[in-house]
Design an enzyme around this catalytic site. Structure first.
Site, short mmCIF file in Angstrom:
data_model
loop_
_atom_site.label_atom_id
_atom_site.label_comp_id
_atom_site.label_asym_id
_atom_site.label_seq_id
_atom_site.Cartn_x
_atom_site.Cartn_y
_atom_site.Cartn_z
N HIS A 42 -12.34 -4.89 7.92
CA HIS A 42 -12.97 -4.73 6.60
C HIS A 42 -14.24 -3.91 6.72
CE1 HIS A 42 -10.31 -8.19 6.02
NE2 HIS A 42 -10.33 -7.94 4.74
N GLU A 98 0.81 -1.22 0.00
CA GLU A 98 0.00 0.00 0.00
C GLU A 98 0.85 1.27 0.00
OE1 GLU A 98 -0.71 -2.64 1.90
OE2 GLU A 98 -2.62 -3.29 1.04
#
Lengths: 327, 346
Positions: free
Chosen positions: A133, A66
């Site tokens: 999530h 990321e």
């Protein structure tokens, strides 16, 4: 592509895909970077079909990295590209936070160098995603100068805001709510258009205003529809940074009672800033205390019964409205 | 044209350097040291606010490496790399004005000490988090590759930065994408007070092979040797063969900053490296060729004197400007759109 009318019905997800497709067709500088976005079409299929149309040079499947996804997007941007990054889940943007907050957000102020990147953040809960999530990380970025933060609630806005974000010369965090991807559908104009980074009045009213953004706009609307006798306005902020202060203050002046809804955790959420703004600049228009509805300061739990217990619900918002209407 | 004092690296005349280039390399190293010595002096006088960092003893690495790049090749220098800015064309006056926090310094008072970069000259200023600019360089290189441009991107970092996760992400992603990037490790033995033996057990240049990247070691105090390995790395990058890790062995001769007396560095280590001073090495080479290096040094001193005078006369920024410029309001101007006069490939 084989649409029958000028204003096709698209899901929120299809509208985001369409924005990427339109931007990539119009502007060669637009490239996509992310994990599993090519052949696989992304974890949610937002980029499905883009590899076939634009090729692996512009739809770049990256390793799991990321920080390098965002950092290399910054690098490409400062030499003239318009990269759009996908975080597979908004939660993972924590791994890229340094590049966003310390590199991208400060580049123009420090060095006069623009970093026109977009970081797409599939965010939010409501489907048992659990603590990693389901997060709504927008406040992390609101506190960091030099970043724009958008959070559309409708298909039309999702496309128009994403196109405007790609065209913007600054770093933009684009929160797309996962729970809206296939649940929300609406008329979406063909081709290119830009939605302004400003609030939108979803529903008129003058007794009370509910201020929300993202998925909470829909939850709030459902709550308001259960109170047909009250005149309740619904303001969808759409842009969290810049914040449409004028629209917020005008709504407070008109309605005098305010409910602010965040799906994010309560402390220092955007709603806290909106509440502060109203207290500082529209205090004399208030007829009742500001009421905030948000997720308590806990990680988002997995079990449906636990998750429902923390995320703002129709019932909680309706309860807050009831309380204020009676004040 | 062998130099009697230059050692093996100087035994043969360098293939890709004219004599004027070799003089330019020395001049930039002298300028690097002179500007920093002046900055340190202004700092001790209380005229430079904040803190002050220099690259004493490491001038050859940043000067030699940047000299091997073309004008259109951007660089991301680090804390010890003033020479990279100078080679790229940032005037000493602007650097000094930057140290002094003046309105017309490179960062207009928004940044201090070595945190700056003149984007028009293709320099992207560093951030304090290391090695963040490595992944930014990968992105620039990725863009060059996509657009089919004959350019490469270079990032400098120290041995301490190789312990950070970004280093791995940059090495791995650059390798997977085969981008035209050059990574220059300035192995100067200390990350602030931490010796490299406490950073890693395996020299980072050995790690390169595990990523599928060539790792090249070079004497970081030999400006011509650095030039040559970076020139080769650039050729490799432009040919499509991907990134290179260059490990330049050098020594940080001062503390981390002027506030640091570096008591943790053994005196004999400094004494040993004093004998390998990069400016001395290149001066001896050129003196053996009949170059008047004293005149060169005097010329550099005069240039820095003039630059200092001009910088001190420059205005401080308007306090009202502190809240402006957070966002770009117009069309972005890409890095390297201005003139960058120096190049190994003029």
């Amino acid at each position: 592509m084989e649409r029958l009318s000028l204003m096709p019905q698209l899901t929120y997800l299809e509208a985001i895909s369409d924005a990427l497709r339109v931007a990539m067709r119009e502007d060669e500088r637009v490239i996509l970077l992310g994990e599993d976005i090519g052949e696989h079409g992304g974890a949610f299929k937002v980029t499905d079909g883009l590899l076939a149309e634009f090729g692996a040079e512009r739809v770049i499947d990256t390793p799991i990295c990321e920080e390098a996804i965002v950092g290399s997007a910054v690098g490409a941007a400062i030499v003239g590209m318009r990269p759009v990054c996908e975080m597979q889940f908004a939660d993972f943007v924590a791994c890229a936070f340094d590049q966003i907050a310390n590199v991208a957000g400060k580049l123009h102020y420090r060095l006069g160098l623009a970093a026109p990147i977009v970081v797409r953040l599939p965010s939010g809960g409501g489907f048992s995603g659990g603590p990693y999530h389901s997060q709504n990380p927008e406040a992390w970025f609101l506190h960091s100068p030099g970043l724009k933060v958008l959070a559309p609630s409708s298909a039309e806005d999702a496309k128009g805001l994403l196109l405007a974000a790609i065209a913007d010369p600054n770093p933009v965090l684009f929160l797309e709510h996962k729970n809206l991807y296939r649940r929300v559908r609406g008329e979406v104009p063909d081709g290119s258009y830009a939605t302004p980074f400003a609030a939108r009045t979803v529903r008129e009213g003058d007794e009370l205003v509910v201020i929300a953004y993202g998925a909470m706009v829909h939850t709030a609307l459902e709550a308001i529809e259960q109170l047909p006798d009250a005149s309740i306005r619904l303001l969808d902020l759409r842009s969290l940074a810049p914040l449409d202060e004028d629209a917020i203050l005008a709504a407070v002046r008109d309605c005098s009672k305010v409910v602010i809804v965040d799906e994010a955790n309560y402390t220092c959420a955007l709603g806290a800033q909106v509440s502060s703004l109203i207290a500082e600049r529209a205090f004399e228009y208030l007829e009742a205390p500001i009421v905030r509805v948000a997720t308590p300061d806990v990680p988002i739990p997995f079990a449906p019964v636990l998750e429902r217990a923390v995320l703002p619900s129709v019932e909680r918002i309706r309860g807050a409205c009831d309380e204020l209407l009676a004040y | 044209m062998p130099s009697p004092a230059g050692g093996a690296a100087a035994a043969a005349a360098p293939l890709h350097l004219e004599q004027s280039d070799r003089v330019a390399l020395l001049r930039f190293m002298l300028l690097h040291r002179a500007v920093e010595d002046r900055g340190a002096s202004l700092y001790k006088q209380g005229k430079v606010p904040g803190s002050f960092y220099d690259g004493r003893g490491q001038e050859a690495t940043c000067v030699g490496a940047t000299f091997a790049l073309a004008a259109a090749d951007p660089v991301c220098p680090l804390i010890r790399d003033l020479g990279a800015h100078l080679v790229k064309g940032t005037p000493p006056r602007d650097v000094l004005a930057h140290y002094l926090g003046r309105a017309d310094g490179v960062s207009h008072g928004r940044e201090g000490n070595v945190h700056f970069g003149d984007a028009a000259h293709g320099v992207v200023g560093m951030v304090s988090m290391l090695p963040d600019m490595m992944v930014v360089a990968v992105g620039m290189a990725l863009a060059f590759k996509l657009r089919g441009e004959q350019r490469c991107a270079t990032s400098f970092f120290g041995d301490g930065a190789t312990s950070v996760g970004d280093w791995h992400e940059a090495m791995n992603f650059a390798a997977v994408m085969q981008v035209p990037a050059i990574f220059i490790l300035e192995h100067n033995n200390y990350a602030y007070s931490t010796p490299s033996a406490r950073q890693f057990l395996v020299d980072p240049v050995e790690r390169a092979a595990a990523y599928g990247i060539p790792g090249v070691s070079v004497d970081g105090n030999d400006v011509e040797a650095v030039f040559e390995v970076v020139r080769e790395a650039r050729e490799r990058a432009l040919s499509g063969a991907g990134p290179t890790l260059v490990s330049a062995q050098t020594m940080r001769m001062h503390g981390h900053g002027l506030h640091d007396d570096a008591r943790y560095v053994p005196p004999e280590q400094l004494a040993e490296w004093t004998l390998r001073d990069p400016i001395e090495l290149q001066s001896k080479r050129l003196a053996a060729l009949g170059v008047d290096v004293d005149a060169l040094a005097a010329d550099v001193k005069a240039e820095v004197d003039k630059a200092t005078e001009e910088a001190l006369a420059m205005a401080l920024p308007d306090p009202a400007s502190a809240t402006t410029g957070v966002f770009c309001l117009g069309e972005p101007i890409p890095v390297g759109s201005g003139d960058a006069p120096w190049s190994g490939f003029r």
